[in-house]
Design a protein around this motif. Structure first.
Motif, PDB file in Angstrom:
ATOM      1  N   ARG A   1     -13.967   0.714  16.031  1.00  0.00           N
ATOM      2  CA  ARG A   1     -13.644   1.066  17.407  1.00  0.00           C
ATOM      3  C   ARG A   1     -14.773   0.714  18.368  1.00  0.00           C
ATOM      4  O   ARG A   1     -14.550   0.385  19.520  1.00  0.00           O
ATOM      5  CB  ARG A   1     -13.349   2.567  17.486  1.00  0.00           C
TER       6      ARG A   1
ATOM      7  N   PHE B   1      -8.600   8.024   7.134  1.00  0.00           N
ATOM      8  CA  PHE B   1      -8.957   8.159   8.543  1.00  0.00           C
ATOM      9  C   PHE B   1      -9.853   9.378   8.652  1.00  0.00           C
ATOM     10  O   PHE B   1      -9.512  10.460   8.177  1.00  0.00           O
ATOM     11  CB  PHE B   1      -7.704   8.351   9.410  1.00  0.00           C
TER      12      PHE B   1
ATOM     13  N   ALA C   1     -18.630  10.214  10.223  1.00  0.00           N
ATOM     14  CA  ALA C   1     -17.589   9.443   9.546  1.00  0.00           C
ATOM     15  C   ALA C   1     -18.156   8.730   8.320  1.00  0.00           C
ATOM     16  O   ALA C   1     -17.530   8.713   7.253  1.00  0.00           O
ATOM     17  CB  ALA C   1     -16.970   8.429  10.504  1.00  0.00           C
TER      18      ALA C   1
ATOM     19  N   THR D   1     -10.807   2.146   4.845  1.00  0.00           N
ATOM     20  CA  THR D   1     -10.974   3.011   6.011  1.00  0.00           C
ATOM     21  C   THR D   1     -10.286   2.411   7.229  1.00  0.00           C
ATOM     22  O   THR D   1     -10.131   1.191   7.332  1.00  0.00           O
ATOM     23  CB  THR D   1     -12.463   3.211   6.337  1.00  0.00           C
TER      24      THR D   1
ATOM     25  N   SER E   1      -9.686  -2.688  13.001  1.00  0.00           N
ATOM     26  CA  SER E   1      -9.551  -1.920  11.771  1.00  0.00           C
ATOM     27  C   SER E   1      -8.220  -2.210  11.073  1.00  0.00           C
ATOM     28  O   SER E   1      -8.156  -2.309   9.855  1.00  0.00           O
ATOM     29  CB  SER E   1      -9.685  -0.430  12.093  1.00  0.00           C
TER      30      SER E   1
ATOM     31  N   ASP F   1      -9.952   3.293  11.696  1.00  0.00           N
ATOM     32  CA  ASP F   1     -10.196   4.162  12.844  1.00  0.00           C
ATOM     33  C   ASP F   1      -9.084   4.004  13.869  1.00  0.00           C
ATOM     34  O   ASP F   1      -9.163   4.538  14.965  1.00  0.00           O
ATOM     35  CB  ASP F   1     -11.569   3.902  13.462  1.00  0.00           C
TER      36      ASP F   1
END
Length: 154
Positions: free
Chosen positions: A120, A37, A97, A8, A15, A10
């Motif tokens: 984030r 994403f 998410a 994954t 990330s 972000d």
């Protein structure tokens, strides 16, 4: 052991660094990668009676976030290409998410979810990030949580 790993992102520096570690892990395992994403769903403005002309349409919004998703996952795709790891990238839309990450992993038959301890929302949290924590509590497949030892420079 693992044949398909969902990584994954972000789009944050944390990330991106986590994703690089995920690609190296996939290479060691001989696994392919699905770079994901998750973008938030389109929100209609609820505070006005008429949508302002400057407000993007749902189609414009989705197109912009698909482009952003492609940009955010491109570093994973490039790292996989350099390491000769097969990679597919995708952008999914959801208000949660974490639940979307788990759902995509199940639907695409991933063996492992590789994600960072924080994204984030950053380093200010003492515990796991909220998305990571929710993925851990909802996933039926293994989740490898990667923790960076130092904060990356943006």
């Amino acid at each position: 052991m693992y044949r398909k790993i969902l990584i994954t992102t972000d789009g944050s520096a944390v990330s991106r660094m986590t994703a690089c570690a995920g690609v190296s892990f996939a290479q060691q395992m001989g696994a392919e990668v699905l770079a994901l994403f998750v973008a938030p769903e389109y929100q209609y403005p609820i505070y006005v009676e008429i949508i302002p002309p400057s407000y993007p349409s749902e189609e414009e919004y989705r197109a912009a976030l698909v482009r952003a998703g492609r940009e955010h996952t491109q570093s994973i795709v490039d790292a996989c290409a350099r390491k000769n790891v097969h990679c597919v990238s995708m952008t999914a839309f959801s208000e949660s998410a974490a639940l979307k990450i788990v759902e995509v992993a199940q639907q695409t038959h991933c063996d492992l979810i590789f994600m960072g301890s924080h994204g984030r929302s950053g380093w200010g949290q003492l515990l796991l990030g909220s998305v990571t924590n929710k993925v851990l509590s909802h996933s039926r497949i293994p989740v490898l949580v990667h923790r960076l030892l130092k904060e990356p420079a943006d």
